[in-house]
Design a protein around this motif. Structure first.
Motif, short mmCIF file in Angstrom:
data_model
loop_
_atom_site.label_atom_id
_atom_site.label_comp_id
_atom_site.label_asym_id
_atom_site.label_seq_id
_atom_site.Cartn_x
_atom_site.Cartn_y
_atom_site.Cartn_z
N SER A 192 41.76 31.18 26.98
CA SER A 192 41.78 32.17 28.07
C SER A 192 40.49 32.96 28.07
O SER A 192 39.97 33.31 27.01
CB SER A 192 42.95 33.14 27.89
N ALA A 193 40.01 33.27 29.25
CA ALA A 193 38.82 34.13 29.35
C ALA A 193 39.19 35.53 28.88
O ALA A 193 40.28 36.02 29.16
CB ALA A 193 38.32 34.17 30.79
N PRO A 194 38.28 36.20 28.15
CA PRO A 194 38.55 37.59 27.78
C PRO A 194 38.66 38.45 29.04
O PRO A 194 38.07 38.14 30.07
CB PRO A 194 37.35 37.98 26.92
N SER A 195 39.41 39.53 28.94
CA SER A 195 39.71 40.33 30.14
C SER A 195 38.47 40.83 30.87
O SER A 195 38.45 40.88 32.10
CB SER A 195 40.64 41.49 29.80
N GLU A 196 37.41 41.15 30.13
CA GLU A 196 36.20 41.65 30.80
C GLU A 196 35.51 40.56 31.63
O GLU A 196 34.75 40.86 32.55
CB GLU A 196 35.22 42.28 29.81
N VAL A 197 35.80 39.31 31.34
CA VAL A 197 35.30 38.18 32.13
C VAL A 197 36.33 37.79 33.19
O VAL A 197 35.99 37.53 34.34
CB VAL A 197 34.98 36.97 31.21
N ALA A 198 37.59 37.76 32.78
CA ALA A 198 38.65 37.28 33.66
C ALA A 198 38.91 38.19 34.85
O ALA A 198 39.14 37.71 35.96
CB ALA A 198 39.94 37.08 32.87
N GLN A 199 38.86 39.50 34.64
CA GLN A 199 39.21 40.40 35.75
C GLN A 199 38.28 40.26 36.95
O GLN A 199 38.77 40.12 38.08
CB GLN A 199 39.29 41.85 35.29
N PRO A 200 36.95 40.27 36.77
CA PRO A 200 36.11 40.08 37.96
C PRO A 200 36.29 38.71 38.61
O PRO A 200 36.22 38.58 39.83
CB PRO A 200 34.68 40.25 37.45
N LEU A 201 36.55 37.68 37.79
CA LEU A 201 36.80 36.35 38.36
C LEU A 201 38.12 36.33 39.13
O LEU A 201 38.21 35.75 40.21
CB LEU A 201 36.82 35.29 37.26
N PHE A 202 39.15 36.97 38.59
CA PHE A 202 40.43 37.05 39.29
C PHE A 202 40.26 37.79 40.62
O PHE A 202 40.75 37.34 41.66
CB PHE A 202 41.48 37.75 38.42
N ASP A 203 39.57 38.92 40.59
CA ASP A 203 39.34 39.70 41.82
C ASP A 203 38.58 38.87 42.85
O ASP A 203 38.90 38.90 44.05
CB ASP A 203 38.58 40.98 41.52
N ARG A 204 37.60 38.12 42.40
CA ARG A 204 36.83 37.25 43.30
C ARG A 204 37.72 36.15 43.87
O ARG A 204 37.63 35.82 45.06
CB ARG A 204 35.63 36.67 42.56
N PHE A 205 38.58 35.58 43.04
CA PHE A 205 39.51 34.55 43.49
C PHE A 205 40.41 35.08 44.61
O PHE A 205 40.59 34.43 45.64
CB PHE A 205 40.35 34.04 42.31
N THR B 105 48.93 41.14 45.21
CA THR B 105 48.64 40.84 43.81
C THR B 105 49.51 41.70 42.90
O THR B 105 50.11 42.68 43.34
CB THR B 105 47.17 41.13 43.45
N GLY B 106 49.50 41.31 41.63
CA GLY B 106 50.00 42.18 40.58
C GLY B 106 48.87 43.13 40.21
O GLY B 106 47.90 43.28 40.94
N SER B 107 48.99 43.75 39.05
CA SER B 107 47.95 44.63 38.54
C SER B 107 47.39 44.01 37.27
O SER B 107 48.13 43.85 36.28
CB SER B 107 48.52 46.02 38.25
N PHE B 108 46.13 43.65 37.29
CA PHE B 108 45.51 42.92 36.18
C PHE B 108 45.73 43.67 34.87
O PHE B 108 45.45 44.85 34.75
CB PHE B 108 44.01 42.75 36.43
N GLY B 109 46.27 42.96 33.88
CA GLY B 109 46.45 43.51 32.55
C GLY B 109 47.68 44.39 32.36
O GLY B 109 47.96 44.82 31.24
N ALA B 110 48.41 44.66 33.43
CA ALA B 110 49.59 45.53 33.33
C ALA B 110 50.79 44.75 32.81
O ALA B 110 50.86 43.52 32.91
CB ALA B 110 49.92 46.12 34.70
N ASP B 111 51.76 45.48 32.27
CA ASP B 111 53.05 44.91 31.91
C ASP B 111 53.87 44.85 33.19
O ASP B 111 54.26 45.89 33.73
CB ASP B 111 53.73 45.78 30.86
N MET B 112 54.07 43.65 33.71
CA MET B 112 54.70 43.47 35.02
C MET B 112 56.01 42.72 34.89
O MET B 112 56.16 41.86 34.03
CB MET B 112 53.77 42.66 35.94
N GLN B 113 56.94 43.05 35.76
CA GLN B 113 58.16 42.27 35.92
C GLN B 113 58.03 41.57 37.26
O GLN B 113 57.87 42.22 38.30
CB GLN B 113 59.41 43.17 35.89
N VAL B 114 58.07 40.25 37.21
CA VAL B 114 57.91 39.43 38.41
C VAL B 114 59.27 38.86 38.77
O VAL B 114 59.91 38.20 37.95
CB VAL B 114 56.89 38.30 38.19
N SER B 115 59.71 39.12 39.99
CA SER B 115 60.99 38.61 40.48
C SER B 115 60.73 37.65 41.62
O SER B 115 59.79 37.85 42.40
CB SER B 115 61.87 39.75 40.99
N LEU B 116 61.57 36.63 41.72
CA LEU B 116 61.39 35.68 42.80
C LEU B 116 62.70 34.97 43.12
O LEU B 116 63.58 34.88 42.28
CB LEU B 116 60.34 34.62 42.44
#
Length: 149
Positions: free
Chosen positions: A96-109, A123-134
């Motif tokens: 996995s990309a480290p968060s300092e690399v992954a976050q800008p790439l995720f935002d760009r995506f 979107t969710g919130s990058f790095g947050a503890d999230m509960q995803v329901s579907l």
């Protein structure tokens, strides 16, 4: 880049007991960014997702895309998609990309996906503890990976 794509009737992200984002019919995308990912991977995935034909047409065949049905997308960053549990019982996340690399790439995506699809993208919130329901529709779940370099 690796994505788990689920066709949903609805999906939402809750953070700290509060609803953060939600969509109706469309795609829930769990998106993992690897150490090797580049702008080309983001571009490939942002073109692929809105055109992936996994929604039923009038004959009941998976022949329509989220763009064609006017659906929505909920994209959640998911570094655990690059877990390696091949040795021992505790997964490692060195791919996995480290968060300092992954976050800008995720935002760009997400930016590219909004532009490519023309659809609502939550979107969710990058790095947050999230509960995803579907509510999975089908269920239909597809794993996509950008082409190897």
């Amino acid at each position: 880049m690796r994505c788990v794509v689920q066709r949903v009737r609805e999906a939402s992200v809750t953070i700290g007991g509060e609803r953060f984002s939600s969509i109706g019919a469309g795609l829930l995308v769990l998106a993992g960014i690897s150490r090797e990912d580049t702008e080309a991977d983001l571009a490939w995935m942002s073109r692929k997702l809105p055109n992936l034909r996994i929604f039923e047409d009038d004959e009941g065949r998976m022949n329509r895309s989220v763009k064609e049905i006017g659906g929505e997308l909920l994209v959640v960053s998911q570094f655990t998609l690059y877990a390696d549990a091949s040795r021992g019982n505790r997964p490692g996340f060195t791919e996995s990309a480290p968060s300092e690399v992954a976050q800008p790439l995720f935002d760009r995506f997400v930016e590219l996906l909004r532009r490519e699809s023309g659809l609502p993208v939550e979107t969710g919130s990058f790095g947050a503890d999230m509960q995803v329901s579907l509510i999975n529709d089908g269920p239909v779940t597809i794993i996509l990976e950008s082409p190897k370099k």
